[in-house]
Scaffold this motif. Sequence first.
Motif, PDB file in Angstrom:
ATOM      1  N   ALA A 171       0.859  -1.181   0.000  1.00 48.90           N
ATOM      2  CA  ALA A 171       0.000   0.000   0.000  1.00 48.90           C
ATOM      3  C   ALA A 171       0.893   1.228   0.000  1.00 48.90           C
ATOM      4  CB  ALA A 171      -0.920   0.014   1.218  1.00 48.90           C
ATOM      5  N   GLU A 172       0.513   2.227  -0.762  1.00 46.62           N
ATOM      6  CA  GLU A 172       1.301   3.458  -0.820  1.00 46.62           C
ATOM      7  C   GLU A 172       0.369   4.655  -0.950  1.00 46.62           C
ATOM      8  OE1 GLU A 172       5.229   3.745  -2.941  1.00 46.62           O
ATOM      9  OE2 GLU A 172       4.062   5.091  -4.233  1.00 46.62           O
ATOM     10  N   PHE A 173       0.662   5.672  -0.170  1.00 47.99           N
ATOM     11  CA  PHE A 173      -0.137   6.903  -0.194  1.00 47.99           C
ATOM     12  C   PHE A 173       0.804   8.094  -0.340  1.00 47.99           C
ATOM     13  CE2 PHE A 173      -2.000  10.550   2.103  1.00 47.99           C
ATOM     14  CZ  PHE A 173      -3.129  10.748   1.309  1.00 47.99           C
ATOM     15  N   GLY A 174       0.522   8.930  -1.316  1.00 51.31           N
ATOM     16  CA  GLY A 174       1.323  10.131  -1.529  1.00 51.31           C
ATOM     17  C   GLY A 174       0.461  11.378  -1.502  1.00 51.31           C
ATOM     18  N   TYR A 175       0.986  12.432  -0.892  1.00 49.05           N
ATOM     19  CA  TYR A 175       0.213  13.673  -0.798  1.00 49.05           C
ATOM     20  C   TYR A 175       1.155  14.867  -0.897  1.00 49.05           C
ATOM     21  CZ  TYR A 175      -3.465  16.916   0.587  1.00 49.05           C
ATOM     22  OH  TYR A 175      -4.383  17.925   0.596  1.00 49.05           O
ATOM     23  N   LEU A 176       0.724  15.888  -1.621  1.00 52.14           N
ATOM     24  CA  LEU A 176       1.489  17.123  -1.762  1.00 52.14           C
ATOM     25  C   LEU A 176       0.754  18.247  -1.041  1.00 52.14           C
ATOM     26  CD1 LEU A 176       3.795  18.789  -3.021  1.00 52.14           C
ATOM     27  CD2 LEU A 176       2.323  19.119  -5.030  1.00 52.14           C
ATOM     28  N   PHE A 177       1.364  18.714   0.052  1.00 54.17           N
ATOM     29  CA  PHE A 177       0.812  19.878   0.746  1.00 54.17           C
ATOM     30  C   PHE A 177       1.135  21.129  -0.063  1.00 54.17           C
ATOM     31  CE2 PHE A 177       1.384  16.727   4.095  1.00 54.17           C
ATOM     32  CZ  PHE A 177       0.157  16.813   4.750  1.00 54.17           C
ATOM     33  N   LYS A 178       0.122  21.894  -0.375  1.00 52.42           N
ATOM     34  CA  LYS A 178       0.260  23.003  -1.311  1.00 52.42           C
ATOM     35  C   LYS A 178       1.141  24.121  -0.750  1.00 52.42           C
ATOM     36  CE  LYS A 178      -4.253  22.205  -3.473  1.00 52.42           C
ATOM     37  NZ  LYS A 178      -5.592  22.783  -3.797  1.00 52.42           N
ATOM     38  N   LYS A 179       1.602  24.930  -1.669  1.00 57.67           N
ATOM     39  CA  LYS A 179       2.402  26.088  -1.291  1.00 57.67           C
ATOM     40  C   LYS A 179       1.585  27.065  -0.441  1.00 57.67           C
ATOM     41  CE  LYS A 179       5.001  25.971  -5.649  1.00 57.67           C
ATOM     42  NZ  LYS A 179       5.359  26.731  -6.877  1.00 57.67           N
ATOM     43  N   ASN A 180       2.313  27.770   0.417  1.00 57.40           N
ATOM     44  CA  ASN A 180       1.716  28.832   1.247  1.00 57.40           C
ATOM     45  C   ASN A 180       0.618  28.298   2.166  1.00 57.40           C
ATOM     46  OD1 ASN A 180       3.356  30.843  -0.021  1.00 57.40           O
ATOM     47  ND2 ASN A 180       1.925  30.823  -1.760  1.00 57.40           N
TER      48      ASN A 180
ATOM     49  N   TYR B 209       7.145  26.601  -0.433  1.00 63.43           N
ATOM     50  CA  TYR B 209       7.375  25.880  -1.685  1.00 63.43           C
ATOM     51  C   TYR B 209       6.613  24.560  -1.782  1.00 63.43           C
ATOM     52  CZ  TYR B 209      11.234  29.185  -2.110  1.00 63.43           C
ATOM     53  OH  TYR B 209      11.983  30.338  -2.190  1.00 63.43           O
ATOM     54  N   GLY B 210       5.836  24.205  -0.768  1.00 68.05           N
ATOM     55  CA  GLY B 210       5.116  22.941  -0.784  1.00 68.05           C
ATOM     56  C   GLY B 210       5.920  21.822  -0.149  1.00 68.05           C
ATOM     57  N   THR B 211       5.219  20.775   0.302  1.00 62.88           N
ATOM     58  CA  THR B 211       5.863  19.632   0.948  1.00 62.88           C
ATOM     59  C   THR B 211       5.236  18.342   0.425  1.00 62.88           C
ATOM     60  OG1 THR B 211       6.246  20.906   2.971  1.00 62.88           O
ATOM     61  CG2 THR B 211       6.405  18.511   3.140  1.00 62.88           C
ATOM     62  N   SER B 212       6.082  17.405  -0.006  1.00 63.69           N
ATOM     63  CA  SER B 212       5.615  16.123  -0.520  1.00 63.69           C
ATOM     64  C   SER B 212       5.846  15.042   0.526  1.00 63.69           C
ATOM     65  CB  SER B 212       6.351  15.772  -1.814  1.00 63.69           C
ATOM     66  OG  SER B 212       6.009  14.487  -2.261  1.00 63.69           O
ATOM     67  N   VAL B 213       4.800  14.231   0.788  1.00 59.60           N
ATOM     68  CA  VAL B 213       4.888  13.138   1.761  1.00 59.60           C
ATOM     69  C   VAL B 213       4.430  11.849   1.091  1.00 59.60           C
ATOM     70  CG1 VAL B 213       4.091  12.230   3.965  1.00 59.60           C
ATOM     71  CG2 VAL B 213       4.480  14.687   3.702  1.00 59.60           C
ATOM     72  N   LYS B 214       5.211  10.791   1.282  1.00 56.41           N
ATOM     73  CA  LYS B 214       4.846   9.482   0.726  1.00 56.41           C
ATOM     74  C   LYS B 214       5.032   8.427   1.812  1.00 56.41           C
ATOM     75  CE  LYS B 214       5.842   8.545  -3.506  1.00 56.41           C
ATOM     76  NZ  LYS B 214       6.600   8.235  -4.747  1.00 56.41           N
ATOM     77  N   ILE B 215       3.999   7.597   1.998  1.00 59.42           N
ATOM     78  CA  ILE B 215       4.038   6.501   2.977  1.00 59.42           C
ATOM     79  C   ILE B 215       3.856   5.190   2.224  1.00 59.42           C
ATOM     80  CG2 ILE B 215       2.987   5.512   5.038  1.00 59.42           C
ATOM     81  CD1 ILE B 215       1.930   8.309   5.701  1.00 59.42           C
ATOM     82  N   ASN B 216       4.761   4.241   2.463  1.00 63.16           N
ATOM     83  CA  ASN B 216       4.711   2.955   1.776  1.00 63.16           C
ATOM     84  C   ASN B 216       4.738   1.818   2.792  1.00 63.16           C
ATOM     85  OD1 ASN B 216       6.356   0.486   0.543  1.00 63.16           O
ATOM     86  ND2 ASN B 216       5.315   1.524  -1.144  1.00 63.16           N
ATOM     87  N   PHE B 217       3.931   0.803   2.548  1.00 56.31           N
ATOM     88  CA  PHE B 217       3.873  -0.373   3.425  1.00 56.31           C
ATOM     89  C   PHE B 217       3.916  -1.633   2.571  1.00 56.31           C
ATOM     90  CE2 PHE B 217       1.129  -3.691   5.319  1.00 56.31           C
ATOM     91  CZ  PHE B 217       1.899  -3.997   6.444  1.00 56.31           C
TER      92      PHE B 217
END
Length: 547
Positions: free
Chosen positions: A334-343, A350-358
């Motif tokens: 299972a994998e979930f990816g999310y991009l927290f938007k800028k500002n 500049y935004g933050t990218s998070v990815k969780i993998n199991f």
Amino acid sequence: MKRIYLFIATALLVCGSVSAQDDNKVTVSGSIQSDVLIPQDDKKIGTEETSHWGLTNSYADVQIGSKYLDAGARVEFLRFPLPGFEKDFKGWGLANIYAKFHTEEFDLTVGNFYDQFGSGFIFRTYEERALGIDNSLLGARLAVRPVKGVQIKGLTGQQRRYWAHNDSWVSGADMELSLDEWFKGLSNNNTYITLGGSFVNKHESDEDIMADPLHKLNLPHNVNAWDARVRLQKGGFNVLAEYAQKTQDPSYDNGYIYRRGNVAMLSASYSQRGMSLLLQAKRSDNMSFRSRRTMTGTSSFINHLPAFTLDHTYALAALYPYATNPNGEWAYQAEFGYLFKKNTFLGGKYGTSVKINFSHVEGIDKNPKTLNGLSRGSEGYGSSFWKWGDDGMYYQDINIQIAKRVTKTFSFNFMYMNQFYNKAVVEGHGDKIRSNIFVLDAKNKFNNKTTLRGELQYLQTSQDEGNWMFGLLELSLVPHWMFTVSDMYNCGKTDIHYYQGLVTFNTGSHRLAVGYGRTRAGFNCSGGVCRYVPAQKGVTVSYNYNF
């Protein structure tokens, strides 16, 4: 074989003459790759002794293309191969040659070719030089597209095994139907449906293999396998369901039992801007499928069972990689990816990218079924489909990765991974290893030409060789130069440094890398297939050229 090669060589000449007569544009492309090691003895890390001053794996490919005819060939020089490549790979000569006639409706290939049916559960031929794999077929392949949305393939040949070909014949057919090409209502609603089915036959002669000292096994000369699959794509949703089955195929891998094999997979994904989700499950049982039943290692596989685990590129995260168990496993990912938007609060400027993998892999249930107290020659075992085996967990990996740009010039990636690795199952020896791995990868771009990147990694475990540390600095001077230094240090039981220094020069289509250092003994893996690499030390030279 000589007749086949002579026919292909003739086709190469015909390709050139026909193209000239039809005034077609002829293109020539290719590549040269040469990896060289000048070895040094190092008893501390356990290097293997060699009487040669230099070892090399070198390849030269050339392809000729025209409107209707393509052709190509590859020469390999592995007379003194790099450490870790099987002794059977030793040699040099013409390893691959083909001629291909193609139109919009069909294409015919004669010679060495690669192909894959579906996910590769019953057929996949490919080349992976880093793993020492080239299981191409030498024969003929025909692909036909009789109407829009339909593709039919048929093939037959003998599989390459290093500098020879196995005696068995592998033949198969595959069909794919794209329903959205027939029903415009589907494509107009952004819906795409593909149905597929495959069949493969391996014809192999008899061998003297004993069930016991007095009884010889009655081996099947024909082993058949089939595969069925359906893929549905609707907007950002993508679902693939696939099932394959194989008839009785006693081999060295399964202990010469007469059990049918099967594999079932369900994969679903969803993506939209800034978010992605992947869910996968696979159960395989006795699906080792080789063109020679007595082979071991990575050679002679007709099929491929992908590992539902993340292929890690960081050194310590890849220290204990998982290899697919062809005799049976339950695998989940299972994998979930999310991009927290800028500002935003978590996205920052500049935004933050998070990815969780199991990833999680378990053995399958096996209830022994013997014949006169012997497994060999019997069905081997029975198995409940949904039940896990008693031998416990094979592998588990939970990791989180965060990618963040702090300023216009500075960015970093952070990863934490909790890993379980059953070394006894994966490698056939050792204990269960539990580890925590931390990785910080930071990069600063000083200007358009100068970038400095650094890595700090730490692996904590109380099993096997204990804790590890890794550090790397990489200076890029665009467009030509890159300088890299690294050290992987075992601060647990061995107290050994595996240091490396590398200078890379690029110009046009040429790439030259010269380095010096130590390499730890271990496994090099890709997609669940692994090759053991022994410890080595010395000067390395790598040259690549594409034209």
